[in-house]
Design an enzyme around this catalytic site. Structure first.
Site, PDB file in Angstrom:
ATOM      1  N   LYS A  73     -62.807  14.975  21.853  1.00 24.28           N
ATOM      2  CA  LYS A  73     -63.320  15.721  20.933  1.00 24.28           C
ATOM      3  C   LYS A  73     -64.951  16.129  21.194  1.00 24.28           C
ATOM      4  CE  LYS A  73     -63.850  17.832  15.968  1.00 24.28           C
ATOM      5  NZ  LYS A  73     -63.828  17.170  14.733  1.00 24.28           N
ATOM      6  N   SER A 150     -60.991  21.274  11.901  1.00 22.92           N
ATOM      7  CA  SER A 150     -61.882  20.969  13.919  1.00 22.92           C
ATOM      8  C   SER A 150     -61.561  20.584  14.621  1.00 22.92           C
ATOM      9  CB  SER A 150     -63.038  20.986  13.055  1.00 22.92           C
ATOM     10  OG  SER A 150     -63.169  19.111  12.924  1.00 22.92           O
ATOM     11  N   SER A 174     -59.542  17.453   9.287  1.00 25.15           N
ATOM     12  CA  SER A 174     -59.615  18.011  10.901  1.00 25.15           C
ATOM     13  C   SER A 174     -59.079  17.208  12.174  1.00 25.15           C
ATOM     14  CB  SER A 174     -61.172  18.031  10.507  1.00 25.15           C
ATOM     15  OG  SER A 174     -62.222  18.411  10.152  1.00 25.15           O
TER      16      SER A 174
END
Length: 263
Positions: A73, A150, A174
């Site tokens: 990420k 996210s 997330s």
């Protein structure tokens, strides 16, 4: 079927038996990343990944993560590789250091092939607010259903067969939400179990580093690697790191499961 669609352990066994090489895996993962239609990538580390593969030490290949491609990420710092948190605010920022979790995987000779999209600065749960636009669920070719966020890009790339695992972060849901939307094992450990050094903070009292895998064994394998005290993160736990995979195949006989009706 591509080897990249298998689990970490299955890919490792294919490497050991000579059915595939880390170079072939990295090249295929990079090609798949370039062909991605789900808007899942911030940066593809083609040059860096191929250099890392060339420097692999054959004598260390019994390590299960040796030569395995992965994605991180883009809120996790990567030395000499752009890290912007899917935000124009940090566009062009190139860290001079690796997040602890990135460094631990590099030390195990896993191969970082790309940085993945997210809701801008991790603030969101839909995968729709990053500066590159929406990230899509690979199971929905119409691009009308959410992948969740996210950690949207990381979930998307594992479920679409580009890599067998990807790092994410979880503050509210997330990792867990996009994992449920894409049929993956999403891991958010106990707060302080995994160092957060090098992660762009959202809410430090709630932030966790975690990951997506295709099965529970791989999830335990990664926790064995990533857990532990880190003096660069003073909130990290001093608790002993056990072998979290030791009882994976013991079965559930004698265990009790509790359902809380109120929730």
């Amino acid at each position: 079927m591509s080897y990249l669609e298998l689990s970490i352990r299955e890919i490792h066994e294919a490497i050991i038996s000579g059915k595939v090489t880390p170079l072939e895996l990295a090249q295929e993962a990079i090609a798949k990343a370039k062909a991605d239609k789900n808007n899942a990538f911030e940066y593809i580390c083609e040059k860096e990944a191929l250099e890392a593969v060339q420097n692999l030490d054959e004598s260390k290949k019994n390590n299960l993560l040796w030569g395995i491609p992965f994605v991180a990420k883009d809120n996790l710092s990567t030395k000499d590789i752009p890290t912007c948190g899917s935000s124009n605010i940090l566009n062009g920022y190139v860290p001079s250091f690796n997040a602890t979790v990135i460094q631990k995987l590099i030390d195990k000779k896993a191969i970082l092939i790309a940085k993945s999209t997210l809701d801008e600065l991790s603030m969101g749960g839909t995968g729709t607010t990053g500066h590159l636009g929406k990230t899509f669920n690979p199971y929905d070719k119409t691009h009308t259903r959410q992948v969740g966020g996210s950690s949207s890009g990381s979930a998307s790339v594992v479920s679409s067969g580009i890599v067998p695992f990807a790092l994410g972060s979880d503050t509210g849901d997330s990792i867990r939400k996009p994992a449920s939307y894409t049929g993956l094992v999403g891991f958010k450990g106990t707060w302080s179990r995994i160092s957060r050094y090098g992660m762009l903070p959202f809410a430090p009292s709630l932030d966790h580093v975690g990951y997506f895998t295709r099965n529970v064994f791989d999830s335990a394998l990664l926790l064995n690697t990533l857990a532990g005290r880190d003096d660069k993160d003073l909130t990290s736990s001093n608790m002993e790191v056990k072998d979290y995979s030791a009882h994976i195949f013991d079965g559930v006989k004698g265990m009790k499961f509790v359902v809380i009706k109120e929730i």
